[in-house]
Design an enzyme around this catalytic site. Structure first.
Site, PDB file in Angstrom:
ATOM      1  N   ASN A 196     -10.262   0.494   0.726  1.00 49.51           N
ATOM      2  CA  ASN A 196      -9.186   0.399   1.725  1.00 49.51           C
ATOM      3  C   ASN A 196      -9.628   0.834   3.113  1.00 49.51           C
ATOM      4  OD1 ASN A 196      -7.577  -0.176  -0.465  1.00 49.51           O
ATOM      5  ND2 ASN A 196      -6.043   1.376  -0.014  1.00 49.51           N
ATOM      6  N   ASP A 250       0.827  -1.208   0.000  1.00 46.48           N
ATOM      7  CA  ASP A 250       0.000   0.000   0.000  1.00 46.48           C
ATOM      8  C   ASP A 250       0.869   1.269   0.000  1.00 46.48           C
ATOM      9  OD1 ASP A 250      -2.474   1.319   0.248  1.00 46.48           O
ATOM     10  OD2 ASP A 250      -2.305   1.399   2.445  1.00 46.48           O
ATOM     11  N   HIS A 251       0.563   2.198  -0.883  1.00 46.86           N
ATOM     12  CA  HIS A 251       1.264   3.500  -0.931  1.00 46.86           C
ATOM     13  C   HIS A 251       2.777   3.396  -1.039  1.00 46.86           C
ATOM     14  CE1 HIS A 251      -2.291   5.968  -0.281  1.00 46.86           C
ATOM     15  NE2 HIS A 251      -2.661   5.117   0.655  1.00 46.86           N
ATOM     16  N   HIS A 260      -7.301  10.106   4.447  1.00 41.59           N
ATOM     17  CA  HIS A 260      -6.810   9.083   5.379  1.00 41.59           C
ATOM     18  C   HIS A 260      -7.000   9.525   6.835  1.00 41.59           C
ATOM     19  CE1 HIS A 260      -4.223   7.809   1.840  1.00 41.59           C
ATOM     20  NE2 HIS A 260      -4.874   6.717   2.175  1.00 41.59           N
ATOM     21  N   GLY A 261      -7.040   8.556   7.735  1.00 45.05           N
ATOM     22  CA  GLY A 261      -7.055   8.867   9.161  1.00 45.05           C
ATOM     23  C   GLY A 261      -8.455   9.013   9.733  1.00 45.05           C
ATOM     24  N   HIS A 281      -9.514   4.913  -1.326  1.00 46.27           N
ATOM     25  CA  HIS A 281      -8.712   4.976  -0.092  1.00 46.27           C
ATOM     26  C   HIS A 281      -9.450   5.840   0.920  1.00 46.27           C
ATOM     27  CE1 HIS A 281      -4.597   3.507  -1.409  1.00 46.27           C
ATOM     28  NE2 HIS A 281      -5.343   3.389  -2.499  1.00 46.27           N
ATOM     29  N   GLY A 282      -8.979   5.802   2.149  1.00 48.43           N
ATOM     30  CA  GLY A 282      -9.542   6.680   3.173  1.00 48.43           C
ATOM     31  C   GLY A 282     -11.007   6.403   3.429  1.00 48.43           C
ATOM     32  N   SER A 338     -12.494   4.509   5.916  1.00 48.68           N
ATOM     33  CA  SER A 338     -12.947   4.051   7.244  1.00 48.68           C
ATOM     34  C   SER A 338     -14.200   4.799   7.697  1.00 48.68           C
ATOM     35  CB  SER A 338     -11.824   4.236   8.277  1.00 48.68           C
ATOM     36  OG  SER A 338     -10.947   3.128   8.219  1.00 48.68           O
ATOM     37  N   ASP A 369       2.418   5.131  -5.387  1.00 52.14           N
ATOM     38  CA  ASP A 369       1.682   6.369  -5.112  1.00 52.14           C
ATOM     39  C   ASP A 369       2.583   7.567  -5.374  1.00 52.14           C
ATOM     40  OD1 ASP A 369       0.229   8.470  -4.269  1.00 52.14           O
ATOM     41  OD2 ASP A 369       0.067   7.849  -2.172  1.00 52.14           O
TER      42      ASP A 369
HETATM   43  P1  13P Z   1      -8.430   4.943   6.408  1.00 51.83           P
HETATM   44  O1  13P Z   1      -7.458   5.837   7.115  1.00 51.83           O
HETATM   45  O2  13P Z   1      -9.702   5.625   6.117  1.00 51.83           O
HETATM   46  O3  13P Z   1      -8.635   3.655   7.109  1.00 51.83           O
HETATM   47  O4  13P Z   1      -7.781   4.595   4.972  1.00 51.83           O
HETATM   48  C1  13P Z   1      -6.727   3.675   4.884  1.00 51.83           C
HETATM   49  C2  13P Z   1      -6.172   3.606   3.523  1.00 51.83           C
HETATM   50  O5  13P Z   1      -6.629   4.213   2.578  1.00 51.83           O
HETATM   51  C3  13P Z   1      -4.992   2.753   3.354  1.00 51.83           C
HETATM   52  O6  13P Z   1      -4.434   2.872   2.093  1.00 51.83           O
HETATM   53  O1  G3H Z   2      -2.947   4.831   3.985  1.00 48.75           O
HETATM   54  C1  G3H Z   2      -2.214   4.727   4.951  1.00 48.75           C
HETATM   55  C2  G3H Z   2      -2.358   3.582   5.867  1.00 48.75           C
HETATM   56  O2  G3H Z   2      -3.288   3.878   6.870  1.00 48.75           O
HETATM   57  C3  G3H Z   2      -1.022   3.150   6.404  1.00 48.75           C
HETATM   58  O3  G3H Z   2      -0.584   3.923   7.460  1.00 48.75           O
HETATM   59  O4  G3H Z   2       1.895   4.243   7.051  1.00 48.75           O
HETATM   60  O5  G3H Z   2       0.886   4.413   9.344  1.00 48.75           O
HETATM   61  O6  G3H Z   2       1.084   2.201   8.214  1.00 48.75           O
HETATM   62  P1  G3H Z   2       0.909   3.690   8.053  1.00 48.75           P
HETATM   63 ZN    ZN Z   3      -4.542   4.868   1.322  1.00 50.03          ZN
END
Ligand code: 13P
Ligand code: G3H
Ligand code: ZN
Length: 307
Positions: free
Chosen positions: A252, A80-81, A178-179, A209-210, A212, A102
């Protein structure tokens, strides 16, 4: 490659989304896999650059190998990323069958250039590639309309990007972040932009993404246990159900897992304050993560989609 490509194309054809969940420890991965197995759903388990660092390449490689052997549902391991060609190479070496490059923070031409380089390398190794166009930086309410639009994925650029890079899937920016703190005001996503992207890229796998949900009851329970993320707000279940029926076929999530895991651990410690056996409180965290995954897979309409 086969695994992820098969998962996303099946989801695209059958109007559901595959849940892609981040892990940074074996316990969290086991909890995710258990949720997917109970729901008989295909699943993507993903590690970020910092999670790879936290786990260690050799440990991750063995974890991937043994999970592939034992998992009862189709599973893809995704990076991821990835921020550089080198880090993507590292993830492929550790056994990921799918990677994200990314470079969305770079100008369009540079994003194309690095993505193309990754695609050429990854495809030679039968690895699937996701890239990103647009910004998930978070769009504040006080930003003017033209600045706001520069954050979102441009549908025309998306078509051009896929043509120039030959990438396998595309993460789009339509208003998520994110977050835990995604929206200052009302939670809304730009479905109009998504529709335009779908017109420009018919039958092409898109990624959100993002995503949650950041359940407000969980936020309150965490507060009572001493963790302050008051005011946090995520994407509603209603929006996620709607998104799952579109060409967004990978969703995600990481923040919700962190919240559930922490809640399980802290409430277990609070209720058993003389226990020092970490298996008990981590086990409680894992149970919460499994329940969360089961719920998410239902929202994404992916229950019983394992083939
Ligand atoms: P959240 O922070 O919304 O859980 O998104 C995570 C994400 O996009 C990981 O790539
Ligand atoms: O998109 C980002 C994910 O939540 C990963 O976060 O780099 O803290 O593992 P992290
Ligand atoms: Zn992400």
């Amino acid at each position: 490659m086969k695994e992820n490509k098969f998962l996303l194309l099946d989801a695209l054809q059958n109007h559901y989304a595959v849940g892609a969940f981040n892990f940074a420890t074996l316990e969290v991965l086991k909890a995710i896999v258990k949720g997917a197995e109970i729901q008989n759903s295909p699943i993507i388990a993903q590690v970020s650059e910092s999670a790879l660092e936290f786990l260690g390449d050799d440990y991750l490689k063995e974890i991937i190998k043994s999970t592939r052997k034992t998992c009862k549902v189709p599973i893809s391991f995704h990076f991821d990323h990835g921020k550089s060609f080198e880090s993507v190479k590292r993830a492929i070496k550790a056994g990921c069958d799918s990677v994200m490059i990314d470079a969305s923070m770079l100008p369009f031409e540079d994003n194309v250039c690095i993505t193309k380089r990754v695609v050429d390398y990854a495809h030679k190794h039968s690895v699937f590639v996701e890239a990103e166009l647009g910004s998930l930086a978070g769009i504040e309410d006080d930003i003017n309309v033209s600045d706001k639009n520069s954050f979102y994925t441009s549908p025309k650029q998306a078509k051009e990007f896929v043509k120039l890079t030959n990438v396998d899937s595309l993460a789009i920016a339509i208003g998520t972040k994110h977050g835990a703190y995604k929206f200052g005001g009302e939670a809304k996503l730009r479905f109009d932009i998504l529709e335009e992207i779908e017109k420009q890229l018919p039958n092409f796998p898109l990624v959100l993404h993002g995503a949650s949900g950041v359940d407000s009851n969980d936020v309150n329970s965490l507060y009572d246990l001493g963790v302050d993320i008051k005011g946090a707000k995520g994407v509603s279940e209603e929006i996620l159900r709607k998104i799952s029926k579109t060409n967004v076929c990978k969703i995600n999530g990481d923040t919700d897992i962190r919240i559930s895991y922490l809640l399980g651990i802290l409430s277990n410690i609070k209720n058993n304050n003389s226990n020092i056996d970490y298996r008990r409180y981590l086990g409680s965290g894992m149970n919460e993560v499994t329940k969360l995954i089961m719920k998410k897979l239902d929202v994404y309409n992916s229950v019983n989609k394992a083939k």
